[in-house]
Design an enzyme around this catalytic site. Structure first.
Site, PDB file in Angstrom:
ATOM      1  CE  LYS A 174      -1.847   2.928   2.177  1.00 55.31           C
ATOM      2  NZ  LYS A 174      -1.600   4.433   1.725  1.00 55.31           N
ATOM      3  CD  GLU A 249      12.664  -0.064  10.173  1.00 53.82           C
ATOM      4  OE1 GLU A 249      13.644   1.203   9.995  1.00 53.82           O
ATOM      5  OE2 GLU A 249      14.275  -0.895  10.077  1.00 53.82           O
ATOM      6  CD  GLU A 380      10.752  12.149  11.611  1.00 50.20           C
ATOM      7  OE1 GLU A 380       9.403  11.767  11.895  1.00 50.20           O
ATOM      8  OE2 GLU A 380      11.509  11.321  10.853  1.00 50.20           O
TER       9      GLU A 380
HETATM   10  P1  NAD Z   1       3.048   8.060   7.817  1.00 48.32           P
HETATM   11  O1  NAD Z   1       3.235   7.790   8.909  1.00 48.32           O
HETATM   12  O2  NAD Z   1       1.858   9.777   7.180  1.00 48.32           O
HETATM   13  O3  NAD Z   1       1.809   7.195   5.963  1.00 48.32           O
HETATM   14  C1  NAD Z   1       2.778   5.825   5.944  1.00 48.32           C
HETATM   15  C2  NAD Z   1       1.679   5.024   5.505  1.00 48.32           C
HETATM   16  O4  NAD Z   1       0.907   4.570   6.091  1.00 48.32           O
HETATM   17  C3  NAD Z   1       0.964   6.227   3.953  1.00 48.32           C
HETATM   18  O5  NAD Z   1       0.855   4.542   3.244  1.00 48.32           O
HETATM   19  C4  NAD Z   1      -0.049   5.275   4.961  1.00 48.32           C
HETATM   20  O6  NAD Z   1      -1.692   6.159   4.030  1.00 48.32           O
HETATM   21  C5  NAD Z   1      -0.660   4.802   6.227  1.00 48.32           C
HETATM   22  N1  NAD Z   1      -1.443   4.862   7.139  1.00 48.32           N
HETATM   23  C6  NAD Z   1      -1.972   5.779   7.671  1.00 48.32           C
HETATM   24  N2  NAD Z   1      -2.909   5.206   8.239  1.00 48.32           N
HETATM   25  C7  NAD Z   1      -2.652   4.108   8.465  1.00 48.32           C
HETATM   26  C8  NAD Z   1      -3.532   3.838   9.276  1.00 48.32           C
HETATM   27  N3  NAD Z   1      -4.619   3.894  10.480  1.00 48.32           N
HETATM   28  N4  NAD Z   1      -3.421   2.264   8.811  1.00 48.32           N
HETATM   29  C9  NAD Z   1      -2.795   1.615   7.774  1.00 48.32           C
HETATM   30  N5  NAD Z   1      -2.186   2.770   7.118  1.00 48.32           N
HETATM   31  C10 NAD Z   1      -1.558   3.826   7.618  1.00 48.32           C
HETATM   32  O7  NAD Z   1       4.594   8.502   7.302  1.00 48.32           O
HETATM   33  P2  NAD Z   1       4.652   9.580   5.696  1.00 48.32           P
HETATM   34  O8  NAD Z   1       4.247  10.968   6.397  1.00 48.32           O
HETATM   35  O9  NAD Z   1       3.970   9.081   4.525  1.00 48.32           O
HETATM   36  O10 NAD Z   1       6.200   9.099   5.736  1.00 48.32           O
HETATM   37  C11 NAD Z   1       6.656  10.401   6.394  1.00 48.32           C
HETATM   38  C12 NAD Z   1       7.568   9.442   7.969  1.00 48.32           C
HETATM   39  O11 NAD Z   1       7.755   8.157   7.160  1.00 48.32           O
HETATM   40  C13 NAD Z   1       8.876   9.982   8.941  1.00 48.32           C
HETATM   41  O12 NAD Z   1       8.032  10.278   9.970  1.00 48.32           O
HETATM   42  C14 NAD Z   1       9.648   9.253   8.816  1.00 48.32           C
HETATM   43  O13 NAD Z   1      10.849   9.458   8.877  1.00 48.32           O
HETATM   44  C15 NAD Z   1       9.253   8.119   7.955  1.00 48.32           C
HETATM   45  N6  NAD Z   1      10.353   7.163   7.830  1.00 48.32           N
HETATM   46  C16 NAD Z   1      10.637   6.372   8.181  1.00 48.32           C
HETATM   47  C17 NAD Z   1      11.931   5.437   7.756  1.00 48.32           C
HETATM   48  C18 NAD Z   1      12.594   4.565   8.470  1.00 48.32           C
HETATM   49  O14 NAD Z   1      13.143   3.700   7.468  1.00 48.32           O
HETATM   50  N7  NAD Z   1      12.550   4.512   9.680  1.00 48.32           N
HETATM   51  C19 NAD Z   1      12.425   5.330   6.479  1.00 48.32           C
HETATM   52  C20 NAD Z   1      11.190   6.635   5.918  1.00 48.32           C
HETATM   53  C21 NAD Z   1      10.088   7.441   6.546  1.00 48.32           C
END
Ligand code: NAD
Length: 487
Positions: A174, A249, A380
């Site tokens: 997804k 992650e 962050e």
């Molecule tokens: P996010 O948590 O908003 O979304 C991530 C994914 O989760 C998206 O596909 C979103 O649609 C989905 N999602 C949202 N709510 C959900 C739910 N209730 N159930 C299941 N899925 C759901 O994150 P983002 O804004 O897309 O990305 C930025 C974040 O990701 C930052 O915090 C960044 O640090 C982190 N990140 C971490 C790594 C790592 O490897 N540690 C790498 C890249 C990004």
């Protein structure tokens, strides 16, 4: 290049029940219609994945046969990297230099894990009993739900997909609603190239609908999530309710520590790479620079000077250094976090102001005097905002670096080998770069500590995240035993 996006479910590429728009953040307008999955599409994708688990083409494949399919995935990436990179750049605003380099490197992940897919060996432990032969086999976990963020879609998918396929799992991905294009297209290309149907499926839509359906689906055996700590916690809780494993992650607030004996030019370059590349929209962003007091003024002045030369502009241009922020809501969040930091006592020494109310760019921002009790020190930003702090002793630098609920990464700048080893050992993070920042390979494990999550990606052991063990006991002598005593 395609601009018609379809989901890949089993052997079919199809539209959703509706569409939603993905924004090109540089143009500030919708650039492509994305399929919105219905719950029945998630059901279909999971069912196709379950079927592939036992199909002759995938479930019945030997390790070397799976390796050949992983090589096929790598070849598809190599052949289509430039198209996929342009889709990502249009979708998330990351510069084409970075998306192209990232996606061109991803083939290496599939080739590395192809080399492991025929080395998933069992063991023959000594059972300690003369009349028992015991052997242990590794079996694929099953269907993996992979949930991805928007900042590096293909790369972060690859961290999961390559070891999952090596282990013999099937995946339903997804992608983020903010940058789904490259992953949707990648799945379509893989199906066309001959990856067996159902092995890799993609469903697109919002997290609160499609993401939740996937995590809650009874046909999903494991969730591999990359995203924010807030959503990661919800996903892990949902997976926990179903008693399935999850890997997370998540976010970070990483420190870049410059000791007095460091090569200053290299350290400044590392600080810039850590926080301003990709406009700080990377999980490993080095968002806190800790500088030995004797170098503080010099390093700060050089960072501010270098920040002012960063070329912001069209991310499709090869000479642009940083593109826009991915979507308006995120830009507003970055700006409001900087405003709050200033209210909490921080001083802005570079950037700190949006260029115009309708601009999707945020300038490289450097803050000093950030209170250690403030949100800016602990939370962050996921944007180009650096907090700079002096320190006096090695012990103080370690204490400041570890003053975080996160534990993803850190940089250490020193020419003293003993100090490099000492400080690396003391940092409570999953990755330490010494005299470098933001380097990556499939061979080096990547995993967080604390609220940066858990579950190893990359490195040989990543395959183990997608396997489980089965112990088989064989009685060899036909001897009778006391039925009322465990033995
Ligand atoms: P996010 O948590 O908003 O979304 C991530 C994914 O989760 C998206 O596909 C979103 O649609 C989905 N999602 C949202 N709510 C959900 C739910 N209730 N159930 C299941 N899925 C759901 O994150 P983002 O804004 O897309 O990305 C930025 C974040 O990701 C930052 O915090 C960044 O640090 C982190 N990140 C971490 C790594 C790592 O490897 N540690 C790498 C890249 C990004």
């Amino acid at each position: 290049m395609t601009e018609i996006l379809r989901m890949t479910i089993g052997g079919e590429c199809r539209p959703g029940v509706a569409t939603f728009s993905s924004l090109d953040p540089y143009l500030g307008k919708a650039w492509v219609d994305v399929p919105e999955a219905a719950e029945s599409d998630v059901d279909g994708a999971v069912a196709a994945a379950r079927q592939a688990l036992t199909s002759p083409a995938w479930g019945g494949a030997t390790g070397p046969e799976r390796a050949a399919l992983l090589h096929l995935v790598a070849d598809v990436l190599d052949a289509n990297a430039d198209e996929l990179a342009l889709l990502e750049t249009r979708d998330n605003g990351k510069v084409i230099r970075e998306t192209t380099a990232q996606i061109r490197s991803c083939g290496g992940w599939y080739r590395y894990f192809a080399g492991l897919s025929d080395k998933i060996n069992g063991t023959l432990p000594d059972t300690g009993r003369k009349n028992y032969l015991g052997y242990v086999v590794s079996e694929p976990v099953g269907v993996v739900g992979a949930i991805l963020p928007w900042n590096s879609p293909i790369l972060l998918l690859t961290f999961k997909l390559a070891p999952a396929l090596a282990a013999g799992c099937c995946v339903v991905a997804k992608p983020s609603e903010h940058a789904p294009a490259s992953i949707l297209r990648f799945a379509e290309l893989l199906l066309e190239a001959g990856l067996p149907p159902g092995v890799f499926n993609v469903v697109s839509g919002s997290g609160s609908a499609v993401g939740e359906w996937l995590v809650a689906h009874p046909g999903v055996d494991k969730v591999a999530f990359t995203g924010s700590t807030t959503v990661g916690r919800q996903v892990a809780a949902k997976a926990g309710e179903r008693l399935i494993p999850s890997s997370l992650e998540l976010g970070g607030k990483s420190a870049n520590i410059v000791f007095a004996d460091a090569d200053i030019e290299a350290a400044v370059n590392g600080i810039i790479a850590g926080i301003f590349a990709a406009s700080g929209q990377t999980c490993v962003a080095g968002s806190r620079a800790l500088i030995a007091r004797e170098l503080y003024d010099d390093v700060l002045a050089r960072v501010v000077a270098r920040a002012s030369t960063i070329r912001m502009g069209d991310p499709k241009s090869w000479t642009t250094d940083v593109g826009p922020i991915c979507f308006p809501g995120h830009l507003t969040r970055i700006d409001s976090m900087v405003r709050k930091a200033v209210r909490d006592g921080a001083a802005v020494v570079a950037g700190g102001e949006r260029e115009a109310a309708d601009s999707q760019f945020y300038p490289a921002t450097v803050l000093t005097d950030v209170a250690m009790t403030s949100m800016m020190w602990h939370e962050e930003v996921f944007g180009p905002v650096l907090a700079v702090m002096p320190f006096d002793t090695e012990g103080e630098a370690i204490t400041l670096a570890n003053d975080s609920k996160y534990g993803l990464a850190a940089g250490v700048w020193t020419n003293d080998l003993r100090r490099a080893v000492r400080v690396s050992a003391a940092l409570q993070v999953g990755t330490v770069w010494v005299n470098s920042y933001r380097t990556l390979t499939f061979a080096m494990p990547f995993e967080g500590r604390g609220q940066s999550g858990f579950g190893q990606e990359n490195g040989i052991e990543a395959v183990g995240q997608f396997l489980r063990r089965k112990s088989v006991w064989i009685e060899t002598e036909g001897s009778s035993r006391d039925p009322f005593v465990v033995g």
